[in-house]
Design a protein around this motif. Structure first.
Motif, PDB file in Angstrom:
ATOM      1  N   LEU A   1       0.821  -1.200   0.000  1.00 23.73           N
ATOM      2  CA  LEU A   1       0.000   0.000   0.000  1.00 23.73           C
ATOM      3  C   LEU A   1       0.861   1.257   0.000  1.00 23.73           C
ATOM      4  O   LEU A   1       0.551   2.249  -0.677  1.00 23.73           O
ATOM      5  CB  LEU A   1      -0.923   0.009   1.217  1.00 23.73           C
ATOM      6  N   THR A   2       1.946   1.215   0.758  1.00 21.97           N
ATOM      7  CA  THR A   2       2.863   2.358   0.778  1.00 21.97           C
ATOM      8  C   THR A   2       3.487   2.574  -0.587  1.00 21.97           C
ATOM      9  O   THR A   2       3.613   3.714  -1.069  1.00 21.97           O
ATOM     10  CB  THR A   2       3.965   2.123   1.831  1.00 21.97           C
ATOM     11  N   ALA A   3       3.861   1.467  -1.217  1.00 21.97           N
ATOM     12  CA  ALA A   3       4.433   1.567  -2.561  1.00 21.97           C
ATOM     13  C   ALA A   3       3.405   2.130  -3.551  1.00 21.97           C
ATOM     14  O   ALA A   3       3.731   2.966  -4.399  1.00 21.97           O
ATOM     15  CB  ALA A   3       4.909   0.194  -3.019  1.00 21.97           C
ATOM     16  N   GLN A   4       2.168   1.666  -3.448  1.00 20.24           N
ATOM     17  CA  GLN A   4       1.113   2.182  -4.325  1.00 20.24           C
ATOM     18  C   GLN A   4       0.895   3.674  -4.110  1.00 20.24           C
ATOM     19  O   GLN A   4       0.655   4.420  -5.070  1.00 20.24           O
ATOM     20  CB  GLN A   4      -0.183   1.419  -4.070  1.00 20.24           C
ATOM     21  N   LYS A   5       0.965   4.108  -2.838  1.00 21.18           N
ATOM     22  CA  LYS A   5       0.765   5.522  -2.543  1.00 21.18           C
ATOM     23  C   LYS A   5       1.849   6.368  -3.204  1.00 21.18           C
ATOM     24  O   LYS A   5       1.557   7.457  -3.751  1.00 21.18           O
ATOM     25  CB  LYS A   5       0.780   5.731  -1.021  1.00 21.18           C
ATOM     26  N   LEU A   6       3.076   5.903  -3.188  1.00 21.04           N
ATOM     27  CA  LEU A   6       4.172   6.626  -3.842  1.00 21.04           C
ATOM     28  C   LEU A   6       3.944   6.709  -5.345  1.00 21.04           C
ATOM     29  O   LEU A   6       4.205   7.740  -5.984  1.00 21.04           O
ATOM     30  CB  LEU A   6       5.508   5.947  -3.537  1.00 21.04           C
ATOM     31  N   MET A   7       3.451   5.613  -5.908  1.00 24.74           N
ATOM     32  CA  MET A   7       3.172   5.587  -7.347  1.00 24.74           C
ATOM     33  C   MET A   7       2.025   6.537  -7.699  1.00 24.74           C
ATOM     34  O   MET A   7       2.065   7.238  -8.716  1.00 24.74           O
ATOM     35  CB  MET A   7       2.837   4.159  -7.781  1.00 24.74           C
ATOM     36  N   ILE A   8       0.991   6.562  -6.839  1.00 23.54           N
ATOM     37  CA  ILE A   8      -0.148   7.454  -7.098  1.00 23.54           C
ATOM     38  C   ILE A   8       0.294   8.913  -7.021  1.00 23.54           C
ATOM     39  O   ILE A   8      -0.093   9.744  -7.865  1.00 23.54           O
ATOM     40  CB  ILE A   8      -1.273   7.173  -6.086  1.00 23.54           C
ATOM     41  N   ASP A   9       1.097   9.237  -5.995  1.00 21.11           N
ATOM     42  CA  ASP A   9       1.564  10.618  -5.838  1.00 21.11           C
ATOM     43  C   ASP A   9       2.437  11.054  -7.002  1.00 21.11           C
ATOM     44  O   ASP A   9       2.526  12.262  -7.305  1.00 21.11           O
ATOM     45  CB  ASP A   9       2.350  10.753  -4.530  1.00 21.11           C
ATOM     46  N   ALA A  10       3.082  10.092  -7.667  1.00 22.82           N
ATOM     47  CA  ALA A  10       3.962  10.431  -8.792  1.00 22.82           C
ATOM     48  C   ALA A  10       3.182  10.676 -10.083  1.00 22.82           C
ATOM     49  O   ALA A  10       3.737  11.215 -11.050  1.00 22.82           O
ATOM     50  CB  ALA A  10       4.980   9.307  -9.014  1.00 22.82           C
ATOM     51  N   LEU A  11       1.913  10.307 -10.118  1.00 21.43           N
ATOM     52  CA  LEU A  11       1.103  10.505 -11.319  1.00 21.43           C
ATOM     53  C   LEU A  11       0.759  11.979 -11.496  1.00 21.43           C
ATOM     54  O   LEU A  11       0.623  12.719 -10.521  1.00 21.43           O
ATOM     55  CB  LEU A  11      -0.190   9.685 -11.217  1.00 21.43           C
ATOM     56  N   PRO A  12       0.593  12.418 -12.734  1.00 16.63           N
ATOM     57  CA  PRO A  12       0.186  13.815 -12.977  1.00 16.63           C
ATOM     58  C   PRO A  12      -1.259  14.027 -12.529  1.00 16.63           C
ATOM     59  O   PRO A  12      -2.066  13.090 -12.544  1.00 16.63           O
ATOM     60  CB  PRO A  12       0.331  13.971 -14.491  1.00 16.63           C
ATOM     61  N   PRO A  13      -1.598  15.222 -12.130  1.00 18.09           N
ATOM     62  CA  PRO A  13      -2.974  15.494 -11.680  1.00 18.09           C
ATOM     63  C   PRO A  13      -4.000  15.174 -12.763  1.00 18.09           C
ATOM     64  O   PRO A  13      -3.816  15.539 -13.934  1.00 18.09           O
ATOM     65  CB  PRO A  13      -2.952  16.990 -11.368  1.00 18.09           C
TER      66      PRO A  13
ATOM     67  N   PRO B   1      -8.487  13.550 -13.042  1.00 15.48           N
ATOM     68  CA  PRO B   1      -9.626  12.949 -12.333  1.00 15.48           C
ATOM     69  C   PRO B   1      -9.386  11.478 -12.001  1.00 15.48           C
ATOM     70  O   PRO B   1      -9.840  11.004 -10.951  1.00 15.48           O
ATOM     71  CB  PRO B   1     -10.786  13.116 -13.334  1.00 15.48           C
ATOM     72  N   ALA B   2      -8.692  10.758 -12.878  1.00 13.73           N
ATOM     73  CA  ALA B   2      -8.404   9.341 -12.629  1.00 13.73           C
ATOM     74  C   ALA B   2      -7.500   9.182 -11.411  1.00 13.73           C
ATOM     75  O   ALA B   2      -7.724   8.290 -10.564  1.00 13.73           O
ATOM     76  CB  ALA B   2      -7.751   8.709 -13.856  1.00 13.73           C
ATOM     77  N   LYS B   3      -6.485  10.060 -11.313  1.00 15.48           N
ATOM     78  CA  LYS B   3      -5.590  10.002 -10.152  1.00 15.48           C
ATOM     79  C   LYS B   3      -6.363  10.277  -8.872  1.00 15.48           C
ATOM     80  O   LYS B   3      -6.161   9.610  -7.849  1.00 15.48           O
ATOM     81  CB  LYS B   3      -4.468  11.027 -10.306  1.00 15.48           C
ATOM     82  N   GLN B   4      -7.253  11.257  -8.912  1.00 21.61           N
ATOM     83  CA  GLN B   4      -8.043  11.598  -7.727  1.00 21.61           C
ATOM     84  C   GLN B   4      -8.919  10.420  -7.299  1.00 21.61           C
ATOM     85  O   GLN B   4      -9.036  10.124  -6.097  1.00 21.61           O
ATOM     86  CB  GLN B   4      -8.911  12.818  -8.024  1.00 21.61           C
ATOM     87  N   GLN B   5      -9.519   9.702  -8.276  1.00 19.85           N
ATOM     88  CA  GLN B   5     -10.365   8.563  -7.956  1.00 19.85           C
ATOM     89  C   GLN B   5      -9.546   7.398  -7.393  1.00 19.85           C
ATOM     90  O   GLN B   5      -9.959   6.726  -6.430  1.00 19.85           O
ATOM     91  CB  GLN B   5     -11.121   8.121  -9.214  1.00 19.85           C
ATOM     92  N   ILE B   6      -8.369   7.157  -7.982  1.00 17.64           N
ATOM     93  CA  ILE B   6      -7.494   6.084  -7.483  1.00 17.64           C
ATOM     94  C   ILE B   6      -7.021   6.392  -6.067  1.00 17.64           C
ATOM     95  O   ILE B   6      -6.990   5.519  -5.194  1.00 17.64           O
ATOM     96  CB  ILE B   6      -6.281   5.903  -8.435  1.00 17.64           C
ATOM     97  N   ASP B   7      -6.666   7.659  -5.850  1.00 14.93           N
ATOM     98  CA  ASP B   7      -6.208   8.067  -4.514  1.00 14.93           C
ATOM     99  C   ASP B   7      -7.338   7.914  -3.488  1.00 14.93           C
ATOM    100  O   ASP B   7      -7.109   7.506  -2.333  1.00 14.93           O
ATOM    101  CB  ASP B   7      -5.741   9.521  -4.559  1.00 14.93           C
ATOM    102  N   LEU B   8      -8.568   8.221  -3.909  1.00 18.75           N
ATOM    103  CA  LEU B   8      -9.715   8.063  -3.022  1.00 18.75           C
ATOM    104  C   LEU B   8      -9.913   6.596  -2.627  1.00 18.75           C
ATOM    105  O   LEU B   8     -10.103   6.282  -1.441  1.00 18.75           O
ATOM    106  CB  LEU B   8     -10.975   8.593  -3.702  1.00 18.75           C
ATOM    107  N   GLU B   9      -9.862   5.705  -3.604  1.00 22.04           N
ATOM    108  CA  GLU B   9     -10.040   4.280  -3.309  1.00 22.04           C
ATOM    109  C   GLU B   9      -8.893   3.747  -2.452  1.00 22.04           C
ATOM    110  O   GLU B   9      -9.090   2.877  -1.598  1.00 22.04           O
ATOM    111  CB  GLU B   9     -10.145   3.477  -4.613  1.00 22.04           C
ATOM    112  N   TRP B  10      -7.699   4.296  -2.669  1.00 22.21           N
ATOM    113  CA  TRP B  10      -6.559   3.894  -1.832  1.00 22.21           C
ATOM    114  C   TRP B  10      -6.819   4.276  -0.371  1.00 22.21           C
ATOM    115  O   TRP B  10      -6.566   3.482   0.535  1.00 22.21           O
ATOM    116  CB  TRP B  10      -5.282   4.563  -2.332  1.00 22.21           C
ATOM    117  N   HIS B  11      -7.311   5.471  -0.174  1.00 29.86           N
ATOM    118  CA  HIS B  11      -7.587   5.923   1.187  1.00 29.86           C
ATOM    119  C   HIS B  11      -8.693   5.088   1.847  1.00 29.86           C
ATOM    120  O   HIS B  11      -8.641   4.817   3.047  1.00 29.86           O
ATOM    121  CB  HIS B  11      -7.975   7.413   1.200  1.00 29.86           C
ATOM    122  N   ARG B  12      -9.693   4.685   1.067  1.00 29.90           N
ATOM    123  CA  ARG B  12     -10.746   3.843   1.618  1.00 29.90           C
ATOM    124  C   ARG B  12     -10.188   2.495   2.067  1.00 29.90           C
ATOM    125  O   ARG B  12     -10.535   1.989   3.144  1.00 29.90           O
ATOM    126  CB  ARG B  12     -11.845   3.631   0.578  1.00 29.90           C
TER     127      ARG B  12
END
Length: 327
Positions: free
Chosen positions: A121-133, A135-146
């Motif tokens: 999960l930590t690795a995924q979070k780093l990968m998500i943060d590295a993505l450009p802004p 709507p898809a990134k925002q949705q993925i980040d939301l599901e990660w937080h859930r």
């Protein structure tokens, strides 16, 4: 034993003596009665009394022995019952210890699994943060937080039974703690475009920061979950009439039916609106309440349908810190 018999029945022997005395007094006064008749009457009467008293004495003695035997038997039976009770108590205690050990082993396994899950999960979070802004990134980040929220909730549920061993009580500043939790849930706030109104307060209390953050996380997640898009959440602090410091989280969401309010802290209870949402588990306030009790924090929920819900955390007085350290 015969002494006891005569002592217990002394009143009857006195009555017989008085009767004999009165009868002989009458014989003396009646000069026409012959002496031999007086002796004969006294002798036969005394014989009958002796026979009756002897029979009664033997019966009384038998009953006394039977009663003593019954008492001894009852005592023996009680002794057997006590031994059997003690044996069952020991067996029950052993079974309880075995079940607790088994539960603890399973809990430890689940805790290890959760910690292992946190690595990817930590690795995924780093990968998500590295993505450009986007709507898809925002949705993925939301599901990660859930997902992270559910794992964290499960982890704290498993640790709740041994909470007393994990407490670190210290002075906690409430506003920075609230800000940190808002940051952790920012994806959820952004998804529903919720406005956060955080008052400028500098309140400090004595508690455990980690477990207090968990309680606040459950309350904030409920406020987000049951708020509509574009609504607001107000967070403020104050002092009650009896001098207790409180922290309040007030939303303008769907609210709670009055008949559901007494049940909001029950395990698995989701209420009428919660049943319509697949995300509702009914565990948030249940866990928050259980942990709050161990921290001597009082939770209070006030709500009006279609107007919103307010959850207040009433903290113990500063001098209760000594009592909390004794937990």
């Amino acid at each position: 034993m015969m002494k006891l018999f005569f002592k217990d029945h002394l009143i009857w022997f006195l009555l017989l003596f008085v009767l004999f005395l009165w009868m002989n007094l009458l014989f003396v006064l009646d000069t026409g009665l012959q002496t031999v008749s007086v002796i004969y009457l006294n002798g036969t009467s005394l014989f009958i009394v002796v026979v009756v008293v002897s029979i009664y004495a033997l019966w009384w003695r038998k009953q006394l022995k039977k009663q003593a035997f019954s008492s001894y038997h009852a005592s023996s039976v009680m002794g057997l019952y006590e031994k059997e009770y003690e044996r069952l108590r020991v067996e029950l205690k052993q079974a309880e210890n075995q079940l607790f050990t088994k539960f603890q082993e399973q809990a430890d396994e689940q805790i290890r699994w959760i910690h292992e899950m946190k690595t990817p999960l930590t690795a995924q979070k780093l990968m998500i943060d590295a993505l450009p802004p986007s709507p898809a990134k925002q949705q993925i980040d939301l599901e990660w937080h859930r997902l992270h929220f559910l794992l964290d909730q499960t982890l704290h549920t498993l640790r709740m039974e041994s909470l007393e061993q994990d407490l670190i009580l210290q002075e906690v500043s409430l506003r920075p703690l609230v800000i940190e939790e808002i940051k952790q849930l920012r994806s959820w706030f952004l998804e529903k475009e919720l406005e956060i109104n955080l008052d400028d307060f500098s309140t400090s209390i004595y508690s455990d920061a980690k477990w207090l953050r968990f309680i606040l996380r459950q309350i904030l997640s409920n406020a987000i979950k049951y708020s509509h898009v574009g609504q607001s959440i107000h967070i403020y602090s104050g002092t009650s009439q009896d001098g207790h410091t409180f922290l309040a989280v007030q939303d303008t969401g769907v609210g709670i039916e009055q008949h559901d309010l007494p049940r909001v802290f029950q395990r698995g209870f989701t209420g009428g609106y919660g049943r319509k949402q697949q995300a509702a588990t009914g565990m948030g306030l249940y866990l928050a309440q259980n942990i709050a009790r161990k921290l001597k924090i009082q939770l209070q929920v006030d709500s009006t349908v279609k107007q919103g819900t307010t959850v207040r955390l009433y903290f113990p007085h500063p001098n209760t810190f000594v009592d909390l350290q004794a937990i």
